[in-house]
Design an enzyme around this catalytic site. Structure first.
Site, PDB file in Angstrom:
ATOM      1  N   CYS A   1      -4.157  -1.384  -2.299  1.00 28.12           N
ATOM      2  CA  CYS A   1      -4.298   0.053  -2.502  1.00 28.12           C
ATOM      3  C   CYS A   1      -5.157   0.220  -3.751  1.00 28.12           C
ATOM      4  CB  CYS A   1      -2.911   0.664  -2.733  1.00 28.12           C
ATOM      5  SG  CYS A   1      -2.934   2.404  -3.168  1.00 28.12           S
ATOM      6  N   ASN A   2      -6.318   0.830  -3.578  1.00 25.59           N
ATOM      7  CA  ASN A   2      -7.223   0.991  -4.730  1.00 25.59           C
ATOM      8  C   ASN A   2      -6.645   1.941  -5.762  1.00 25.59           C
ATOM      9  OD1 ASN A   2     -10.035  -0.313  -4.010  1.00 25.59           O
ATOM     10  ND2 ASN A   2      -9.104   0.475  -2.158  1.00 25.59           N
TER      11      ASN A   2
ATOM     12  N   GLU B   1      -2.932   9.135   7.767  1.00 25.88           N
ATOM     13  CA  GLU B   1      -1.481   8.885   7.865  1.00 25.88           C
ATOM     14  C   GLU B   1      -0.859   9.731   8.979  1.00 25.88           C
ATOM     15  OE1 GLU B   1       0.882   6.892   5.895  1.00 25.88           O
ATOM     16  OE2 GLU B   1      -0.930   5.794   5.363  1.00 25.88           O
TER      17      GLU B   1
ATOM     18  N   ASP C   1       0.863  -1.193   0.000  1.00 26.74           N
ATOM     19  CA  ASP C   1       0.000   0.000   0.000  1.00 26.74           C
ATOM     20  C   ASP C   1       0.897   1.240   0.000  1.00 26.74           C
ATOM     21  OD1 ASP C   1      -2.402   1.564   0.149  1.00 26.74           O
ATOM     22  OD2 ASP C   1      -2.024   1.893   2.266  1.00 26.74           O
ATOM     23  N   SER C   2       0.293   2.368  -0.357  1.00 32.16           N
ATOM     24  CA  SER C   2       1.031   3.628  -0.323  1.00 32.16           C
ATOM     25  C   SER C   2       1.447   3.970   1.107  1.00 32.16           C
ATOM     26  CB  SER C   2       0.149   4.747  -0.867  1.00 32.16           C
ATOM     27  OG  SER C   2      -1.018   4.844  -0.069  1.00 32.16           O
TER      28      SER C   2
ATOM     29  N   CYS D   1     -11.167   2.690  -0.739  1.00 32.82           N
ATOM     30  CA  CYS D   1      -9.798   3.040  -0.354  1.00 32.82           C
ATOM     31  C   CYS D   1      -9.500   2.227   0.899  1.00 32.82           C
ATOM     32  CB  CYS D   1      -9.692   4.539  -0.063  1.00 32.82           C
ATOM     33  SG  CYS D   1      -8.122   5.012   0.718  1.00 32.82           S
ATOM     34  N   THR D   2      -8.337   1.587   0.933  1.00 34.42           N
ATOM     35  CA  THR D   2      -8.069   0.676   2.053  1.00 34.42           C
ATOM     36  C   THR D   2      -7.820   1.404   3.371  1.00 34.42           C
ATOM     37  OG1 THR D   2      -5.764   0.524   1.323  1.00 34.42           O
ATOM     38  CG2 THR D   2      -7.271  -1.217   0.611  1.00 34.42           C
ATOM     39  N   HIS D   3      -7.667   2.715   3.323  1.00 38.82           N
ATOM     40  CA  HIS D   3      -7.585   3.471   4.576  1.00 38.82           C
ATOM     41  C   HIS D   3      -8.973   3.639   5.217  1.00 38.82           C
ATOM     42  CE1 HIS D   3      -3.592   4.630   3.101  1.00 38.82           C
ATOM     43  NE2 HIS D   3      -3.352   5.248   4.249  1.00 38.82           N
TER      44      HIS D   3
HETATM   45  N1  DGL Z   1      -4.992   3.050   0.643  1.00 34.52           N
HETATM   46  C1  DGL Z   1      -4.893   3.727  -0.641  1.00 34.52           C
HETATM   47  C2  DGL Z   1      -6.104   3.341  -1.493  1.00 34.52           C
HETATM   48  O1  DGL Z   1      -6.695   2.307  -1.235  1.00 34.52           O
HETATM   49  C3  DGL Z   1      -4.693   5.195  -0.397  1.00 34.52           C
HETATM   50  C4  DGL Z   1      -4.080   5.888  -1.547  1.00 34.52           C
HETATM   51  C5  DGL Z   1      -3.351   7.164  -1.213  1.00 34.52           C
HETATM   52  O2  DGL Z   1      -2.209   7.069  -0.776  1.00 34.52           O
HETATM   53  O3  DGL Z   1      -3.913   8.244  -1.452  1.00 34.52           O
HETATM   54  O4  DGL Z   1      -6.467   4.012  -2.427  1.00 34.52           O
END
Ligand code: DGL
Length: 270
Positions: free
Chosen positions: A70-71, A162, A7-8, A194-196
């Site tokens: 990460c989507n 974050e 993930d990012s 979004c996984t967040h």
């Molecule tokens: N968790 C990422 C997602 O699912 C976040 C992407 C980001 O860093 O903006 O999209």
């Protein structure tokens, strides 16, 4: 060898947790690119370059299978990676197809023509980069007809998470849900793309109201991976060691992860 999860930043830990709960013996190597997060405000080429570099790092770690948890990376880079970059014997999978399959009541591999499904008005919450690819709408159109999707780009939410600022993150969720409702007053389902966002699932549900069914990815992706590994057990690898790698400051990221998951994790430099 192990399965890689990328993930990012910290959001992919929501997917990691669901996978580890479902398959406790599966070694997992997590890589969070916190030095470059958020991805959701970047251009597609930039997301592609960062995602391929991180995936290569996980291949170098011995992973044959990497999940883009990460989507934004799944939407902006995965197809291009699968078409021309992924080396022979390696596999890279994304996270939003399991979500679309759940929404459209399909099993994996059901490629029958698109059909009517129970949901008619769907709200999608995702990063600006994910929304601009229209990848969710495309995947949905392959499987369902007559579904109206309204996408809301949720600027600022990933940064706030974050940074560990959940007060700001929740306020942003309320304002993004208000903006969505101005465009689609009565959605019957919402996708947290979004996984967040699973960390804010309650805030989304509260703002949307009890009649909206909120779909989030973690358990769906874990179930889909378990199914995949049953069909392709050789992709599981034979390693025994799980690791957490970050491109950011390991101490800071480990502290945030504790807040994120409620248990202590030690990140190492990637
Ligand atoms: N968790 C990422 C997602 O699912 C976040 C992407 C980001 O860093 O903006 O999209």
């Amino acid at each position: 060898m192990a399965v890689g999860i990328f993930d990012s930043g910290l959001g992919g830990l929501t997917i990691h947790r669901a996978i580890a709960d479902r398959m406790p013996d599966l070694p997992l190597v997590y890589l969070g690119d916190s030095a470059n997060a958020p991805y959701g405000v970047r251009k597609a080429d930039d997301i592609y370059d960062l995602t391929t570099a991180a995936t290569q790092r996980l291949f170098d770690e011995g992973c044959d299978l990497v999940i883009l948890a990460c989507n934004t990376a799944s939407a902006a880079a995965l197809r291009r990676m699968q078409e021309g970059w992924v080396p022979k014997g390696k596999r890279v999978l994304g996270v939003f197809v399991p979500l679309i399959e759940a929404l459209t009541e399909r099993q994996w591999g059901d490629n029958s023509p698109p059909r009517e499904v129970a949901v008619k008005h769907v709200a999608l919450f995702a990063t600006p980069a994910t929304v601009s690819t229209r990848a969710f709408q495309r995947e949905l159109a392959f499987r369902a007809i007559g579904v109206d999707v309204e996408a809301q780009a949720c600027g600022g939410v990933v940064d706030a998470i974050e940074e560990g600022d959940f007060v700001l993150a929740e306020a942003l969720v309320r304002s993004h849900v208000d903006a969505l409702k101005r465009k689609m007053p009565s959605p019957d389902a919402a996708m947290l793309g979004c996984t967040h966002y699973p960390l804010l699932a309650e805030a989304f549900q509260d703002a949307l109201g009890p009649d909206v069914q909120v779909f989030s990815q973690a358990n769906l992706v874990a179930a889909s991976l378990a199914d995949y590994l049953e069909r392709r057990p050789e992709m599981r690898g034979n390693g025994t060691e799980s690791r957490f790698l970050t491109t950011g400051d390991p101490k800071r990221v480990s502290d945030r992860a504790m807040q994120f998951l409620g248990r202590s994790i030690t990140f190492e430099p990637a």
